[in-house]
Design a protein around this motif. Structure first.
Motif, PDB file in Angstrom:
ATOM      1  N   ARG A 327       0.846  -1.194   0.000  1.00 23.68           N
ATOM      2  CA  ARG A 327       0.000   0.000   0.000  1.00 23.68           C
ATOM      3  C   ARG A 327       0.877   1.238   0.000  1.00 23.68           C
ATOM      4  O   ARG A 327       2.091   1.167   0.263  1.00 23.68           O
ATOM      5  CB  ARG A 327      -0.924   0.018   1.217  1.00 23.68           C
ATOM      6  N   ASP A 328       0.271   2.377  -0.306  1.00 20.43           N
ATOM      7  CA  ASP A 328       1.006   3.640  -0.276  1.00 20.43           C
ATOM      8  C   ASP A 328       1.433   3.970   1.149  1.00 20.43           C
ATOM      9  O   ASP A 328       0.631   3.864   2.083  1.00 20.43           O
ATOM     10  CB  ASP A 328       0.135   4.786  -0.801  1.00 20.43           C
ATOM     11  N   ALA A 332       4.293   8.823   0.723  1.00 17.36           N
ATOM     12  CA  ALA A 332       4.500   8.492  -0.693  1.00 17.36           C
ATOM     13  C   ALA A 332       4.142   9.690  -1.570  1.00 17.36           C
ATOM     14  O   ALA A 332       3.257  10.483  -1.244  1.00 17.36           O
ATOM     15  CB  ALA A 332       3.662   7.281  -1.081  1.00 17.36           C
ATOM     16  N   GLU A 333       4.849   9.807  -2.699  1.00 19.36           N
ATOM     17  CA  GLU A 333       4.667  10.970  -3.580  1.00 19.36           C
ATOM     18  C   GLU A 333       4.537  10.529  -5.026  1.00 19.36           C
ATOM     19  O   GLU A 333       4.881   9.395  -5.397  1.00 19.36           O
ATOM     20  CB  GLU A 333       5.873  11.916  -3.463  1.00 19.36           C
ATOM     21  N   ASP A 334       4.029  11.457  -5.855  1.00 14.04           N
ATOM     22  CA  ASP A 334       4.058  11.273  -7.305  1.00 14.04           C
ATOM     23  C   ASP A 334       5.457  11.655  -7.775  1.00 14.04           C
ATOM     24  O   ASP A 334       5.793  12.841  -7.835  1.00 14.04           O
ATOM     25  CB  ASP A 334       3.009  12.155  -7.989  1.00 14.04           C
ATOM     26  N   ARG A 390       6.147  -3.282  -7.945  1.00 17.26           N
ATOM     27  CA  ARG A 390       5.653  -3.294  -6.556  1.00 17.26           C
ATOM     28  C   ARG A 390       4.288  -3.969  -6.449  1.00 17.26           C
ATOM     29  O   ARG A 390       3.393  -3.503  -5.748  1.00 17.26           O
ATOM     30  CB  ARG A 390       5.614  -1.889  -5.965  1.00 17.26           C
ATOM     31  N   LYS A 407       9.111   2.248  -2.589  1.00 14.93           N
ATOM     32  CA  LYS A 407       8.069   2.480  -1.586  1.00 14.93           C
ATOM     33  C   LYS A 407       7.768   3.963  -1.398  1.00 14.93           C
ATOM     34  O   LYS A 407       6.733   4.314  -0.834  1.00 14.93           O
ATOM     35  CB  LYS A 407       8.487   1.865  -0.246  1.00 14.93           C
ATOM     36  N   ARG A 408       8.676   4.822  -1.884  1.00 11.36           N
ATOM     37  CA  ARG A 408       8.442   6.265  -1.809  1.00 11.36           C
ATOM     38  C   ARG A 408       7.484   6.740  -2.900  1.00 11.36           C
ATOM     39  O   ARG A 408       6.905   7.825  -2.802  1.00 11.36           O
ATOM     40  CB  ARG A 408       9.776   7.006  -1.939  1.00 11.36           C
ATOM     41  N   LYS A 410       4.039   6.753  -5.035  1.00  9.80           N
ATOM     42  CA  LYS A 410       2.647   6.324  -4.958  1.00  9.80           C
ATOM     43  C   LYS A 410       2.470   5.179  -5.956  1.00  9.80           C
ATOM     44  O   LYS A 410       3.048   5.207  -7.051  1.00  9.80           O
ATOM     45  CB  LYS A 410       1.700   7.477  -5.289  1.00  9.80           C
ATOM     46  N   LEU A 411       1.699   4.181  -5.557  1.00  8.32           N
ATOM     47  CA  LEU A 411       1.543   2.996  -6.405  1.00  8.32           C
ATOM     48  C   LEU A 411       1.065   3.352  -7.805  1.00  8.32           C
ATOM     49  O   LEU A 411       1.586   2.846  -8.805  1.00  8.32           O
ATOM     50  CB  LEU A 411       0.562   2.011  -5.756  1.00  8.32           C
ATOM     51  N   GLU A 412       0.076   4.229  -7.900  1.00  2.97           N
ATOM     52  CA  GLU A 412      -0.449   4.616  -9.212  1.00  2.97           C
ATOM     53  C   GLU A 412       0.610   5.318 -10.039  1.00  2.97           C
ATOM     54  O   GLU A 412       0.758   5.059 -11.244  1.00  2.97           O
ATOM     55  CB  GLU A 412      -1.667   5.523  -9.036  1.00  2.97           C
ATOM     56  N   SER A 413       1.384   6.186  -9.391  1.00  2.00           N
ATOM     57  CA  SER A 413       2.445   6.914 -10.087  1.00  2.00           C
ATOM     58  C   SER A 413       3.510   5.957 -10.610  1.00  2.00           C
ATOM     59  O   SER A 413       3.963   6.063 -11.757  1.00  2.00           O
ATOM     60  CB  SER A 413       3.078   7.935  -9.130  1.00  2.00           C
TER      61      SER A 413
END
Length: 581
Positions: A327-328, A332-334, A390, A407-408, A410-413
């Motif tokens: 998970r984020d 977490a960042e874009d 990830r 891990k830094r 964002k999952l979507e990014s």
């Protein structure tokens, strides 16, 4: 042997919370149900008055009660209609919310969850289990309230008529309570077992439908049919156990009712003969018990519904309360991937927490490099790709892209900047255009054509009567394996990724077409990182560097010619397979 009853105590509270989430609708339903039930309890009392008037010879006064019965019947009918509409709407609205929550939460869960639970289990919980909850909320709860109101007002009216006869009439109720306490735990356990077997049957049907080509090719129809029959027989036997127990519960509840009526006739008749009560009183008591017959019978039915709803609630919340392993993080960042440098630092990973697939992996892939990962089956090649995306997190070590821990991101990014073509190509039952533009639905047809040309699938699409508007069927059944792979490559390129991962994605493409695809990729995506997971010799000859992995570790790396000449494992694999490592 009785199956274990594994329903935690808090499941009932969860079910109650679901019910109370629509408390306004439920309140209207319960008010209308109370009106219907209350009017039902008035009819026996009116009949008592009419019988007493007849017995006294006052026929002219009966018309008042006849008109009153007609009026009350109309009111009851209208209230009953409203009750049915509101109860169904309440149940359906909760089902709507539940299925949305399940679907949304499934999209948030990590791949590890889907490794542990069969797809048939998920389907059954989102469909039949949700329906069990709807039936309980839409029909069970109003029915339970109807029983309560009928009991309270009926007993109140009976007490008004005669206290002594009421107490004698209620003497059977302790026996009913003991019977319910004995039979219900066993029934609940049978229901839970039945639902699990049903989920396994759903999985078997899904596997047969999706793997029908393989089943027919290997003439395994009889084998799969035999396995399904065994599951079906198991479900049949468990369902019969449940039905037999239900067949005992319902009639037994009715038996208590008719035994009570016999007591009324005996004891009430004696008192009527002695003049303590009237014939109308005995008739009224008989009607009250007969009116209570259906509610009493429904006690068993609603207990069954409640138990099924409890089992369903547990199974549904097993999904809704499952926590994603990936998970984020809060910070977490874009983050934009600018170079495409990938580094694994002492990475250890296991799918089950026991057997490590990767063991202290240290690996660096430079920006713009085309790298092939190869090695024996099960060596950890595809795992590396999934860790970069990830889809899983390693138990030890870390993975960096451009020097930043994944891990830094964002999952979507992260995932929108990596184009991955999976080994198991999945196409949606939609048009070719929509399948290619899946990751970028608002893209133009010109961009769709551009990536189709890069994947060397444009000429084939153009030859089709409907071109890019051709429907590919379920899982792309109308296309060949090579065509599906090239379509999948085009889809990955559509998002203009910074990193491209091809997991054995050209295994069904001829060598000439494969070379053309890689040539187009290197020219169009010059400077971007490409990772190829393959065991094919023609593919390995096209890359900048080959990394040989065995038992979760890098054993050697270099160019194709260097590894053939100086490698230890690679030449042996090449000599053993020739066409496949």
């Amino acid at each position: 042997m009785l199956p274990q009853n594994n329903i935690p105590k808090d499941v009932g509270r969860k079910l109650l919370k679901l019910v109370l989430s629509r408390w306004k609708l439920l309140t209207v339903t319960l008010i209308l149900t109370s009106i219907v039930s209350y009017i039902s309890t008035i009819f026996p009392y009116l009949t008592r008055e009419a019988v007493n008037l007849l017995y006294a010879g006052k026929i002219e006064d009966i018309w008042f009660y006849a008109v009153l019965v007609v009026v009350l019947t109309i009111i009851q009918g209208l209230a009953s209609y409203g009750k049915n509409v509101f109860s169904e709407y309440t149940g359906q609205s909760i089902v709507y919310e539940l299925r949305n929550r399940i679907y949304a939460h499934l999209n948030e869960l990590s791949l590890g969850f889907f490794d542990r639970i069969e797809s048939g289990q998920i389907i059954a919980r989102a469909t039949s289990d949700v329906e069990d909850i709807r039936r309980f909320i839409g029909f069970g709860i109003p029915s339970i309230l109807n029983i309560i109101v009928m009991f309270v007002f009926s007993i109140a009216m009976m007490l008004i008529i005669d206290v002594e006869l009421t107490l004698v009439t209620l003497s059977m109720f302790p026996l009913m309570v003991l019977f319910v306490r004995y039979s219900i735990p066993k029934y609940r356990a049978y229901v839970a077992m039945s639902r699990n077997i049903y989920s396994e049957m759903t999985t078997a049907v899904k596997e047969a439908a999706t793997g029908i080509k393989v089943i027919k090719s290997y003439v395994l129809g009889d084998y799969f049919a035999s396995n399904f029959r065994s599951k079906l027989l198991e479900y049949f036997n468990m369902d019969m156990k449940t039905s037999k127990l239900r067949a005992i519960i319902w009639p037994s509840m009715g038996w208590f009712v008719y035994l009570t009526i016999a007591i009324i006739y005996w004891y009430g008749g004696l008192r009527a003969i002695s003049g303590d009560i009237t014939i109308g009183d005995v008739v009224a008591f008989t009607l009250y018990i007969l009116f209570l017959n259906r509610p009493i019978m429904l006690i068993g039915y609603n207990i069954v519904r409640y138990q099924r709803a409890l089992v369903a609630t547990k199974r549904i919340f097993d999904i809704l309360e499952a926590e994603p392993e990936v998970r984020d993080l809060p910070d977490a960042e874009d983050i934009e991937i600018k170079r495409g440098n990938i580094r694994f630092e002492n990475v250890w990973f296991s799918y089950d927490g026991k057997n490590y697939v990767l063991k202290g992996l240290n690996l660096e892939i430079k920006p713009g490099e085309i790298v092939a990962l190869t090695g024996p089956t099960g060596s950890g090649k595809s795992t590396i790709a999934q860790l970069i995306m990830r889809l899983y997190d390693p138990q030890k070590g870390r993975i960096l892209i451009d020097g930043v821990d994944v891990k830094r991101f964002k999952l979507e990014s992260l995932r929108r900047q990596i184009g991955m073509v999976h080994q198991d190509v999945f196409l949606f039952p939609d048009t070719i255009r929509n399948n290619i533009a899946f990751g970028a639905p608002d893209t133009s047809i010109e961009d769709v054509v551009r990536v189709a040309k890069l994947a060397h699938i444009h000429d084939f699409i153009s030859s089709l009567p409907k071109g890019y508007d051709t429907n590919v069927g379920e899982r792309g059944v109308t296309l060949s394996g090579g065509q599906r792979q090239r379509l999948s490559i085009a889809r990955a390129l559509m998002i203009n990724p910074k990193i491209i991962i091809l997991d054995d994605s050209t295994s069904q493409v001829d060598a000439k077409t494969e070379a053309a695809i890689y040539d187009a990729l290197t020219k169009h995506f010059r400077g971007k990182t490409v990772i190829v997971i393959t065991q094919r010799i023609p593919t390995l000859k096209l890359v900048d560097r080959i990394i040989v992995i065995s038992d979760g570790e890098i054993v050697e790396e270099g160019s194709f010619s260097d590894l053939i000449e100086k490698g230890k494992l690679f030449p042996k694999l090449f000599k053993a397979g020739r066409e496949e490592i």
